[in-house]
Scaffold this active site. Structure first.
Site, PDB file in Angstrom:
ATOM      1  N   HIS A 291      -6.488  -5.167  -2.161  1.00 51.48           N
ATOM      2  CA  HIS A 291      -5.046  -4.092  -1.780  1.00 51.48           C
ATOM      3  C   HIS A 291      -4.428  -5.065  -0.739  1.00 51.48           C
ATOM      4  O   HIS A 291      -3.465  -5.040  -1.369  1.00 51.48           O
ATOM      5  CB  HIS A 291      -5.789  -3.106  -0.973  1.00 51.48           C
TER       6      HIS A 291
ATOM      7  N   SER B  75       1.291  -1.666   0.009  1.00 46.95           N
ATOM      8  CA  SER B  75      -0.027  -0.006  -0.038  1.00 46.95           C
ATOM      9  C   SER B  75       1.021   1.410   0.095  1.00 46.95           C
ATOM     10  O   SER B  75       1.513   1.257  -1.452  1.00 46.95           O
ATOM     11  CB  SER B  75      -1.103  -0.363   1.386  1.00 46.95           C
TER      12      SER B  75
ATOM     13  N   ASP C 206      -8.237  -4.771  -6.714  1.00 47.68           N
ATOM     14  CA  ASP C 206      -7.947  -3.963  -6.190  1.00 47.68           C
ATOM     15  C   ASP C 206      -8.096  -2.579  -6.873  1.00 47.68           C
ATOM     16  O   ASP C 206      -7.612  -1.954  -8.301  1.00 47.68           O
ATOM     17  CB  ASP C 206      -6.426  -3.967  -5.388  1.00 47.68           C
TER      18      ASP C 206
END
Length: 472
Positions: free
Chosen positions: A449, A193, A396
């Site tokens: 994600h 991330s 994602d």
């Protein structure tokens, strides 16, 4: 000679007293050092039935000019295979401003929270069979400051991209001094991330430190990043991705392209047609979990799981405080807060009393974003020949795999092993491509994600092959 005569004139009983005083003084100095850098073995954890089936160590590493300026708390799990020879991995979570405790309990660590209604007792923990600690030893740190159990005299002054980079680097070298048995092990950085921004800078700083002769020498081999924010232009890939996944109509997509001309971040306030289309786009995705478009959308924390397109990367993640539905993935965040704020847990983890009030998994206030993209760090690290694995959960929407493919393509390295499926139990686990700069890109089919959280078995197999220098 005078000093010698004076010492000889001191009565023996007084000499004994002086020596005793000096002994106490030096003992206090040793204790002060231990306080600055301490570690403890943890054999039992509240919520986990029986003794831990893995080796867990917790501790603090002091940073700064004085021992109590900054204290970084960490969790260290030894490899469950061969810790003397297996790689060492340091993991960071995104946010910005989330502790890598998230990686420990939600993604790649050896235990997780049992998903059941909170009844007021300590939340239950269960083993995770796909823990990456079966392949390597992993350090999880409470960084940046303000998260977890780390503490500092001035938290606000130590919260920025570059401060995080320097703190991780300084922490690692100090940790290795205290754990010299791991100096010869191959070392990797891992993250996902938002940490796709600072971690390549951390790797570069470690490499530069080695070249300058900083001690101890770190056996740096490479890094891996999951769905990493890299260019801060990821939002521009949301709309074509959403169209490709059937979330918006052909007509809206064509209108967005025509009126916004591919720029969806810094939109001119006078461009009413583009703003109108963006509003329509927002409405189409109002019931979609953008972190995994296949997953359940939960209203309980819309500030976390649903943000408008223009705010997606501008608003940080927050610790979840409100009670969500059990079926929501974010219920685990709620359990973590209850678990870490329990006195018995703090005692088991050897948390220093009075150092931390309320435990926060993510602390996003006053974090300064100074690094405006990590592409150049990838360029530098590629030139130095470090291995890298860049993987993307292909469902994602926050950091679409298409945006990651784009900056990898811009590195302009030749393809060593072209696009092909990688298999798990004779089924497609995702797709992969390898480049001449020793970078491997992989998608994880059906994942989101934080890919290991959604598809642990696929990610375990992907990681085990890569860390073992085998083709995916």
């Amino acid at each position: 000679m005078v000093a010698k005569m004076n010492m000889m004139m001191i009565p023996p009983s007084h000499i004994f007293q002086i020596l005793l005083t000096l002994s106490v003084f030096f003992s206090m100095q040793i204790l002060t050092h231990i306080e600055a850098s301490s570690s403890s073995k943890v054999e039992h954890l509240p919520g986990f039935q029986g003794p831990l089936p893995f080796e867990l160590e917790t501790g603090y590493v002091g940073l700064g000019e004085t021992d109590d300026d900054m204290q970084v708390f960490y969790y260290f799990i030894k490899s469950e295979n061969n810790p003397q020879k297996d790689p060492l991995l340091l993991w960071l979570t995104g946010g910005p401003g989330c502790s890598s405790f998230s990686g420990l309990v939600y993604q790649i660590g050896p235990f997780a929270f049992e998903k059941k209604e909170y009844d007021g007792s300590v939340p239950s923990l269960v083993s995770r069979p796909q823990s990456w600690t079966k392949l390597c030893s992993i350090i999880f740190v409470d960084l940046p400051f303000g998260t977890g159990f780390s503490y500092a005299k001035n938290v606000t002054a130590n919260r920025s991209d570059w401060k995080l980079v320097h703190h991780v680097h300084q922490f690692l070298r100090k940790w290795l001094i205290d754990h010299s048995e791991f100096l010869s092990n191959e070392f990797y950085m891992g993250a996902d991330s938002y940490s796709g921004i600072p971690v390549p800078a951390v790797v570069q700083e470690i490499s530069n430190g080695n070249e300058k002769g900083l001690k101890p020498l770190i056996n740096l081999q490479g890094y891996l990043l999951g769905n990493p924010i890299t260019t801060l232009k990821e939002i521009n890939y949301h709309i074509p991705y959403a169209h490709g996944m059937g979330l918006i109509s052909d007509e809206l997509y064509a209108s967005l392209q025509r009126n916004c001309k591919g720029e969806y971040i810094d939109v001119d306030s006078k461009n009413e047609l583009c703003l109108r289309d963006l509003q329509s786009f927002d409405e189409c995705l109002s019931g979609i979990n953008t972190f995994n478009i296949l997953d359940r959308y939960c209203k309980d924390d819309s500030s976390l799981w649903r943000r408008s397109l223009t705010q997606e990367l501008k608003k940080p993640l927050r610790s979840h405080l409100k009670l969500p539905e059990l079926s929501c993935q974010i219920y685990g965040f709620y359990l973590a807060t209850k678990w870490a704020n329990d006195d018995s847990v703090r005692k088991a983890l050897h948390i220093r009393e009075g150092t931390i009030g309320k435990w926060e998994r993510c602390y996003t206030t006053d974090f300064e974003r100074e690094i405006h993209g990590s592409f150049e760090f990838h360029v530098n690290l590629s030139k130095k020949g470090y291995r890298s694995l860049i993987y993307s959960g292909d469902h994602d929407l926050v950091v679409p795999f298409t945006s990651t493919q784009a900056w990898i393509r811009d590195l302009n390295y030749s393809i060593a092993d072209d696009w092909r499926p990688w298999l798990l139990n004779d089924q497609v686990g995702g797709y992969t491509r390898t480049y001449s700069n020793r970078m491997t890109f992989a998608t994880v089919k059906g994942s989101g994600h934080t890919a290991p959280e959604y598809t642990p078995e696929q990610c375990f197999v992907m990681f085990s092959r890569w860390i073992s220098n085998l083709p995916l």
